[in-house]
Design a protein around this motif. Sequence first.
Motif, PDB file in Angstrom:
ATOM      1  N   ARG A   1       0.824  -1.213   0.000  1.00 35.47           N
ATOM      2  CA  ARG A   1       0.000   0.000   0.000  1.00 35.47           C
ATOM      3  C   ARG A   1       0.855   1.258   0.000  1.00 35.47           C
ATOM      4  O   ARG A   1       0.585   2.205  -0.736  1.00 35.47           O
ATOM      5  N   VAL A   2       1.900   1.256   0.834  1.00 35.52           N
ATOM      6  CA  VAL A   2       2.788   2.425   0.904  1.00 35.52           C
ATOM      7  C   VAL A   2       3.493   2.631  -0.435  1.00 35.52           C
ATOM      8  O   VAL A   2       3.593   3.756  -0.933  1.00 35.52           O
ATOM      9  N   ALA A   3       3.966   1.546  -1.040  1.00 37.03           N
ATOM     10  CA  ALA A   3       4.632   1.649  -2.340  1.00 37.03           C
ATOM     11  C   ALA A   3       3.663   2.154  -3.402  1.00 37.03           C
ATOM     12  O   ALA A   3       4.019   3.001  -4.233  1.00 37.03           O
ATOM     13  N   PHE A   4       2.426   1.672  -3.372  1.00 36.15           N
ATOM     14  CA  PHE A   4       1.420   2.125  -4.340  1.00 36.15           C
ATOM     15  C   PHE A   4       1.157   3.613  -4.189  1.00 36.15           C
ATOM     16  O   PHE A   4       1.124   4.359  -5.165  1.00 36.15           O
ATOM     17  N   GLU A   5       0.956   4.045  -2.954  1.00 34.08           N
ATOM     18  CA  GLU A   5       0.661   5.450  -2.699  1.00 34.08           C
ATOM     19  C   GLU A   5       1.854   6.349  -3.000  1.00 34.08           C
ATOM     20  O   GLU A   5       1.684   7.547  -3.198  1.00 34.08           O
ATOM     21  N   SER A   6       3.046   5.778  -3.050  1.00 32.15           N
ATOM     22  CA  SER A   6       4.243   6.543  -3.404  1.00 32.15           C
ATOM     23  C   SER A   6       4.503   6.524  -4.906  1.00 32.15           C
ATOM     24  O   SER A   6       5.465   7.133  -5.367  1.00 32.15           O
ATOM     25  N   GLY A   7       3.695   5.776  -5.653  1.00 34.24           N
ATOM     26  CA  GLY A   7       3.870   5.705  -7.096  1.00 34.24           C
ATOM     27  C   GLY A   7       4.847   4.632  -7.540  1.00 34.24           C
ATOM     28  O   GLY A   7       5.194   4.562  -8.715  1.00 34.24           O
ATOM     29  N   LEU A   8       5.282   3.783  -6.645  1.00 38.96           N
ATOM     30  CA  LEU A   8       6.210   2.688  -6.967  1.00 38.96           C
ATOM     31  C   LEU A   8       5.392   1.429  -7.238  1.00 38.96           C
ATOM     32  O   LEU A   8       5.304   0.525  -6.415  1.00 38.96           O
ATOM     33  N   TYR A   9       4.790   1.378  -8.428  1.00 35.33           N
ATOM     34  CA  TYR A   9       3.807   0.343  -8.722  1.00 35.33           C
ATOM     35  C   TYR A   9       4.427  -1.046  -8.855  1.00 35.33           C
ATOM     36  O   TYR A   9       3.823  -2.028  -8.429  1.00 35.33           O
ATOM     37  N   ALA A  10       5.619  -1.154  -9.424  1.00 37.31           N
ATOM     38  CA  ALA A  10       6.263  -2.471  -9.549  1.00 37.31           C
ATOM     39  C   ALA A  10       6.564  -3.053  -8.169  1.00 37.31           C
ATOM     40  O   ALA A  10       6.344  -4.246  -7.921  1.00 37.31           O
ATOM     41  N   GLN A  11       7.043  -2.214  -7.282  1.00 29.07           N
ATOM     42  CA  GLN A  11       7.326  -2.656  -5.919  1.00 29.07           C
ATOM     43  C   GLN A  11       6.023  -3.008  -5.199  1.00 29.07           C
ATOM     44  O   GLN A  11       5.967  -3.986  -4.443  1.00 29.07           O
ATOM     45  N   ALA A  12       4.976  -2.242  -5.448  1.00 36.50           N
ATOM     46  CA  ALA A  12       3.670  -2.521  -4.833  1.00 36.50           C
ATOM     47  C   ALA A  12       3.144  -3.873  -5.300  1.00 36.50           C
ATOM     48  O   ALA A  12       2.641  -4.663  -4.497  1.00 36.50           O
ATOM     49  N   ILE A  13       3.268  -4.138  -6.602  1.00 33.79           N
ATOM     50  CA  ILE A  13       2.803  -5.415  -7.144  1.00 33.79           C
ATOM     51  C   ILE A  13       3.557  -6.567  -6.501  1.00 33.79           C
ATOM     52  O   ILE A  13       2.970  -7.578  -6.110  1.00 33.79           O
TER      53      ILE A  13
ATOM     54  N   VAL B   1      -1.914 -15.317   2.076  1.00 34.42           N
ATOM     55  CA  VAL B   1      -3.179 -15.129   2.766  1.00 34.42           C
ATOM     56  C   VAL B   1      -4.252 -16.050   2.181  1.00 34.42           C
ATOM     57  O   VAL B   1      -4.155 -16.483   1.030  1.00 34.42           O
ATOM     58  N   ASP B   2      -5.267 -16.320   2.994  1.00 32.24           N
ATOM     59  CA  ASP B   2      -6.430 -17.051   2.514  1.00 32.24           C
ATOM     60  C   ASP B   2      -7.212 -16.095   1.607  1.00 32.24           C
ATOM     61  O   ASP B   2      -7.749 -15.090   2.069  1.00 32.24           O
ATOM     62  N   ARG B   3      -7.283 -16.397   0.328  1.00 36.45           N
ATOM     63  CA  ARG B   3      -7.872 -15.481  -0.654  1.00 36.45           C
ATOM     64  C   ARG B   3      -9.370 -15.267  -0.440  1.00 36.45           C
ATOM     65  O   ARG B   3      -9.923 -14.282  -0.906  1.00 36.45           O
ATOM     66  N   THR B   4     -10.034 -16.168   0.264  1.00 38.08           N
ATOM     67  CA  THR B   4     -11.474 -16.032   0.480  1.00 38.08           C
ATOM     68  C   THR B   4     -11.800 -15.228   1.732  1.00 38.08           C
ATOM     69  O   THR B   4     -12.962 -14.967   2.003  1.00 38.08           O
ATOM     70  N   SER B   5     -10.788 -14.841   2.497  1.00 36.64           N
ATOM     71  CA  SER B   5     -11.021 -14.065   3.718  1.00 36.64           C
ATOM     72  C   SER B   5     -11.204 -12.594   3.385  1.00 36.64           C
ATOM     73  O   SER B   5     -10.989 -12.152   2.256  1.00 36.64           O
ATOM     74  N   ARG B   6     -11.590 -11.833   4.387  1.00 31.21           N
ATOM     75  CA  ARG B   6     -11.751 -10.388   4.216  1.00 31.21           C
ATOM     76  C   ARG B   6     -10.415  -9.754   3.845  1.00 31.21           C
ATOM     77  O   ARG B   6     -10.326  -8.963   2.900  1.00 31.21           O
ATOM     78  N   LEU B   7      -9.357 -10.114   4.580  1.00 29.95           N
ATOM     79  CA  LEU B   7      -8.033  -9.574   4.300  1.00 29.95           C
ATOM     80  C   LEU B   7      -7.551  -9.996   2.915  1.00 29.95           C
ATOM     81  O   LEU B   7      -6.968  -9.197   2.178  1.00 29.95           O
ATOM     82  N   GLY B   8      -7.846 -11.231   2.545  1.00 33.11           N
ATOM     83  CA  GLY B   8      -7.465 -11.703   1.207  1.00 33.11           C
ATOM     84  C   GLY B   8      -8.142 -10.893   0.117  1.00 33.11           C
ATOM     85  O   GLY B   8      -7.535 -10.571  -0.912  1.00 33.11           O
ATOM     86  N   GLY B   9      -9.413 -10.541   0.313  1.00 30.50           N
ATOM     87  CA  GLY B   9     -10.126  -9.712  -0.660  1.00 30.50           C
ATOM     88  C   GLY B   9      -9.529  -8.322  -0.758  1.00 30.50           C
ATOM     89  O   GLY B   9      -9.369  -7.772  -1.851  1.00 30.50           O
ATOM     90  N   GLU B  10      -9.182  -7.734   0.404  1.00 28.59           N
ATOM     91  CA  GLU B  10      -8.578  -6.397   0.396  1.00 28.59           C
ATOM     92  C   GLU B  10      -7.239  -6.394  -0.329  1.00 28.59           C
ATOM     93  O   GLU B  10      -6.963  -5.497  -1.134  1.00 28.59           O
ATOM     94  N   VAL B  11      -6.414  -7.383  -0.030  1.00 26.61           N
ATOM     95  CA  VAL B  11      -5.091  -7.458  -0.664  1.00 26.61           C
ATOM     96  C   VAL B  11      -5.255  -7.597  -2.178  1.00 26.61           C
ATOM     97  O   VAL B  11      -4.567  -6.915  -2.950  1.00 26.61           O
ATOM     98  N   GLN B  12      -6.177  -8.428  -2.604  1.00 21.94           N
ATOM     99  CA  GLN B  12      -6.373  -8.629  -4.042  1.00 21.94           C
ATOM    100  C   GLN B  12      -6.943  -7.388  -4.719  1.00 21.94           C
ATOM    101  O   GLN B  12      -6.595  -7.078  -5.863  1.00 21.94           O
ATOM    102  N   MET B  13      -7.822  -6.634  -4.036  1.00 24.77           N
ATOM    103  CA  MET B  13      -8.335  -5.393  -4.615  1.00 24.77           C
ATOM    104  C   MET B  13      -7.214  -4.371  -4.798  1.00 24.77           C
ATOM    105  O   MET B  13      -7.153  -3.678  -5.817  1.00 24.77           O
ATOM    106  N   TRP B  14      -6.313  -4.295  -3.834  1.00 20.68           N
ATOM    107  CA  TRP B  14      -5.166  -3.405  -3.986  1.00 20.68           C
ATOM    108  C   TRP B  14      -4.269  -3.880  -5.126  1.00 20.68           C
ATOM    109  O   TRP B  14      -3.696  -3.067  -5.862  1.00 20.68           O
ATOM    110  N   LEU B  15      -4.175  -5.183  -5.282  1.00 20.17           N
ATOM    111  CA  LEU B  15      -3.361  -5.730  -6.374  1.00 20.17           C
ATOM    112  C   LEU B  15      -3.972  -5.373  -7.729  1.00 20.17           C
ATOM    113  O   LEU B  15      -3.254  -5.048  -8.675  1.00 20.17           O
ATOM    114  N   VAL B  16      -5.295  -5.400  -7.824  1.00 24.79           N
ATOM    115  CA  VAL B  16      -5.971  -4.994  -9.065  1.00 24.79           C
ATOM    116  C   VAL B  16      -5.618  -3.553  -9.406  1.00 24.79           C
ATOM    117  O   VAL B  16      -5.260  -3.238 -10.548  1.00 24.79           O
ATOM    118  N   THR B  17      -5.710  -2.660  -8.426  1.00 26.38           N
ATOM    119  CA  THR B  17      -5.408  -1.250  -8.688  1.00 26.38           C
ATOM    120  C   THR B  17      -3.936  -1.050  -9.009  1.00 26.38           C
ATOM    121  O   THR B  17      -3.592  -0.182  -9.820  1.00 26.38           O
TER     122      THR B  17
END
Length: 173
Positions: free
Chosen positions: A17-29, A39-55
Amino acid sequence: MTSEKLEIVQTEYQAGRVAFESGLYAQAIQSLETATGLVDRTSRLGGEVQMWLVTAYEASGDTERAIELCRKLTHHPRQETRQQAKRLLFILEAPKLSIPDEWTVKIPDLAALDENKSISFQANPNADIKYAKPKPVVEEPVDLSQVNTKGNQFVWVALMAIFLTLAGLAWLS
């Protein structure tokens, strides 16, 4: 999930998240993909992480991967994540509008410059800058011989109308 694994996921997620917000998209990915793998992809945290990965995919220009992951998230077990994914997918799949060149502002790339070099943004550094002084506002004197000083009888007509109205109301009552 063990507490060590959860701590690693949280650390990678925050780093992404910090890397994304700093514009360092490769590092964020990279950080978000690491967190997604742990993470368990079906959990709440897993969904959040994947949504950030989409962006992060979209921000880095990899729209195809972003759309692919977003489509998978539309089938996520959590309703909130599904709704968010559907909204984001609608945006990602929207047609790209073309913008005429005259509507855009070209910003020069300053990343290639040395830190020690200074940049002059003045169009012509040798030109003298002259500021125009505002001219004082001078009001012309009023010629009183041109002013109409004769009454137009409006006041008398108005007074007469008021008097007649009051007299009529008094007589009718």
